[in-house]
Design an enzyme around this catalytic site. Structure first.
Site, PDB file in Angstrom:
ATOM      1  N   HIS A  18       0.747  -1.220   0.001  1.00 44.42           N
ATOM      2  CA  HIS A  18      -0.026   0.017  -0.283  1.00 44.42           C
ATOM      3  C   HIS A  18       0.867   1.290  -0.016  1.00 44.42           C
ATOM      4  O   HIS A  18       2.059   1.164   0.550  1.00 44.42           O
ATOM      5  CB  HIS A  18      -0.956   0.127   1.051  1.00 44.42           C
ATOM      6  N   CYS A  19       0.316   2.336  -0.406  1.00 47.68           N
ATOM      7  CA  CYS A  19       0.881   3.664  -0.377  1.00 47.68           C
ATOM      8  C   CYS A  19      -0.007   4.455   0.630  1.00 47.68           C
ATOM      9  O   CYS A  19      -0.619   4.093   1.391  1.00 47.68           O
ATOM     10  CB  CYS A  19       1.138   4.351  -1.749  1.00 47.68           C
ATOM     11  N   ALA A  20       0.162   6.069   0.376  1.00 45.02           N
ATOM     12  CA  ALA A  20      -0.594   6.883   1.199  1.00 45.02           C
ATOM     13  C   ALA A  20      -2.055   6.784   1.237  1.00 45.02           C
ATOM     14  O   ALA A  20      -2.839   6.674   2.162  1.00 45.02           O
ATOM     15  CB  ALA A  20      -0.195   8.070   0.824  1.00 45.02           C
ATOM     16  N   THR A  21      -2.775   6.325   0.055  1.00 41.63           N
ATOM     17  CA  THR A  21      -4.075   6.312  -0.179  1.00 41.63           C
ATOM     18  C   THR A  21      -4.629   4.877  -0.922  1.00 41.63           C
ATOM     19  O   THR A  21      -5.749   4.713  -0.934  1.00 41.63           O
ATOM     20  CB  THR A  21      -4.272   7.484  -1.214  1.00 41.63           C
ATOM     21  N   ARG A  22      -3.645   4.344  -1.400  1.00 41.75           N
ATOM     22  CA  ARG A  22      -4.063   3.155  -2.309  1.00 41.75           C
ATOM     23  C   ARG A  22      -3.585   1.753  -1.807  1.00 41.75           C
ATOM     24  O   ARG A  22      -2.628   1.621  -1.517  1.00 41.75           O
ATOM     25  CB  ARG A  22      -3.627   3.284  -3.740  1.00 41.75           C
TER      26      ARG A  22
END
Length: 469
Positions: free
Chosen positions: A26-30
């Site tokens: 995951h990243c910051a939003t996804r």
């Protein structure tokens, strides 16, 4: 209302089941899911799962948008499931092979710079605060002037605002070694060597006070304070050199010989070949950046404000990190930030119009939080969850971004930092009343125009039926 564990199961089922999932990150939003067979994924079903703000397949990954905070909790729940396949590190390696060469390099560039950005954000906020507390008008309220501030206080503020840029090559080399599989500690030491006090200071050379050392009569050797590309390329070559050496050096000599050879070979290459060559490249990129920003009649803001969110969709927007770092280092301010802010705020304005105009409870629940996310600087939920789904709101957002960027360029506002925008970004302008006022106006123009156009021409509930299924 489903809990996070149930939602995680629904997401994996819509992705084709546990057997179709290779790995998850995951990243910051996804939530980023690597699949064995992308044809088994049902993106339409994903988009109708509670808390999901959008889903799409890009860069070899199924990307499910949850937004900040929520994505971390979803990732934890997904990791509790019986997910087989590669590790998170292997997933990154697999993803590097997806897309064309330019996209892969930009993705790698992002992997290197994203961990560094928080330090640069803090530095920008410190610069804004220093501008505020040294402002003559504010000081006059307390019977003070800038000249009356203690010298030690000014020194203290310089420590806060200058350190990250002085040692930026160390941060870049550390992160590059980490991404390319080398020892991060060697990256740090190598980066520190590039800014050694024994070398002529890059900023003194830029000011004309000092000359570079000339080796062999023609190779300029200098420090690389605030520089990015020389440390980045040095980190790539250094990490690959270290990995090759560890395969060849006997184990009983590895601890001593490998770091010795890596540092010796790489600082030699960095000072005599990589540094001089890529310093010229960096100067060329900076000159091009300045030429675009200096276009007359607000054209730079009009172009960048319109195009920025299109670039975000392609996933290559991390290239702006290099441009903004260079501006902050060489000019001391960042004219990209208010233009980019306008493009982000406008997408939030378009999503807000959709959320307020629609009678669909489900779309309201998606659009309104997505607009808030955009106003906090993250547009993915608004773009992929709402605006792109109906297309016209996205286009109206592009128009609003162009108008806001045009105004920002005409007014000449510039941030003291990078990486935060819209509401949080106000902190980068607080040192100057003119800057704050026109920054707020930039946001209001972008949001207002995008909202108005979307309300009048960009969305109606008839579009819901056309987008079902």
């Amino acid at each position: 209302m489903a809990d996070n564990a149930q939602i995680a199961k629904q997401v994996i089922e819509a992705a084709g089941g546990e057997g179709n999932v290779r790995s998850v990150a995951h990243c910051a939003t996804r939530l980023r899911i690597m699949l064995h067979d992308k044809e088994k994924a049902d993106i339409s079903s994903l988009e109708h799962i509670e808390k999901v703000k959008g889903a799409f397949y890009n860069s070899g990954q199924l990307q499910v948008i949850f937004g900040t905070g929520t994505v971390n909790r979803m990732y934890e729940e997904v990791m509790k499931l019986d997910i087989e396949g590669t590790s998170k590190a292997e997933m990154k390696e697999e993803a590097k092979n997806q897309g064309n060469t330019f996209q892969r390099w930009i993705r790698t560039f992002g992997d290197v710079f994203v961990p560094i950005i928080p330090a640069l954000v803090a530095t920008g906020l410190f610069m804004g605060l220093r501008g505020l507390v040294t402002q003559p008008l504010l000081l006059s309220w307390f019977g003070l002037t800038p000249d009356s501030l203690p010298e030690n206080f000014i020194l203290y503020t310089q420590v806060l605002t200058d350190t990250a840029f002085i040692f930026l090559p160390a941060l870049v080399a550390w992160s590059t070694f980490r991404v390319f599989g080398g020892s991060p500690i060697l990256g740090i030491v190598l980066g520190l060597m590039l800014v050694s006090p024994a070398l002529p200071n890059a900023w003194d050379i830029g000011g004309g006070d000092v000359e570079p050392i000339k080796f062999f009569g023609f190779i300029p050797v200098l420090g690389y304070q605030g520089s990015v590309l020389p440390a980045f390329i040095t980190g790539i070559v250094g990490a690959k050199l270290e990995k090759n050496l560890r395969k060849r050096v006997p184990e009983y000599l590895d601890l001593i010989l490998t770091p010795f050879l890596v540092l010796l070979i790489m600082i030699t290459l960095a000072l005599f070949i990589i540094g001089p060559v890529f310093h010229i490249v960096e100067n060329g990129i900076f000159a091009g950046t300045k030429a675009i920003l200096d276009l007359p009649l607000g054209l730079s803001g009009l172009i960048i404000g319109f195009a920025h969110q299109i670039i975000v969709i392609t996933g290559v927007h991390h290239i702006f990190n290099l441009l903004e770092i260079q501006l902050l280092d060489r000019v001391g301010t960042n004219a990209f930030n208010p233009i980019i802010t306008a493009s982000i705020a406008a997408q939030g304005g378009a999503a807000l119009a959709v959320g307020l105009k629609t009678k669909s409870k489900q779309l309201k629940a998606l659009a309104l939080p997505s607009s808030l996310s955009a106003f906090l600087g993250i547009t993915e939920p608004a773009i992929f969850g709402v605006n792109l789904r109906y297309m016209k709101p996205f286009i109206m957002g592009l128009i609003g971004g162009a108008a806001g960027g045009f105004f920002a360029s005409l007014s000449g506002i510039e941030a003291t930092g990078m990486a935060i925008t819209v509401i949080p970004g106000t902190l980068l302008y607080i040192g100057d009343l003119y800057q704050v006022i026109f920054y707020i106006l930039t946001n209001l123009i972008a949001i207002g125009l995008a909202f108005g156009l979307t309300w009048a021409f960009g969305f109606n509930d008839d579009m819901l039926n056309k987008n079902k299924g």
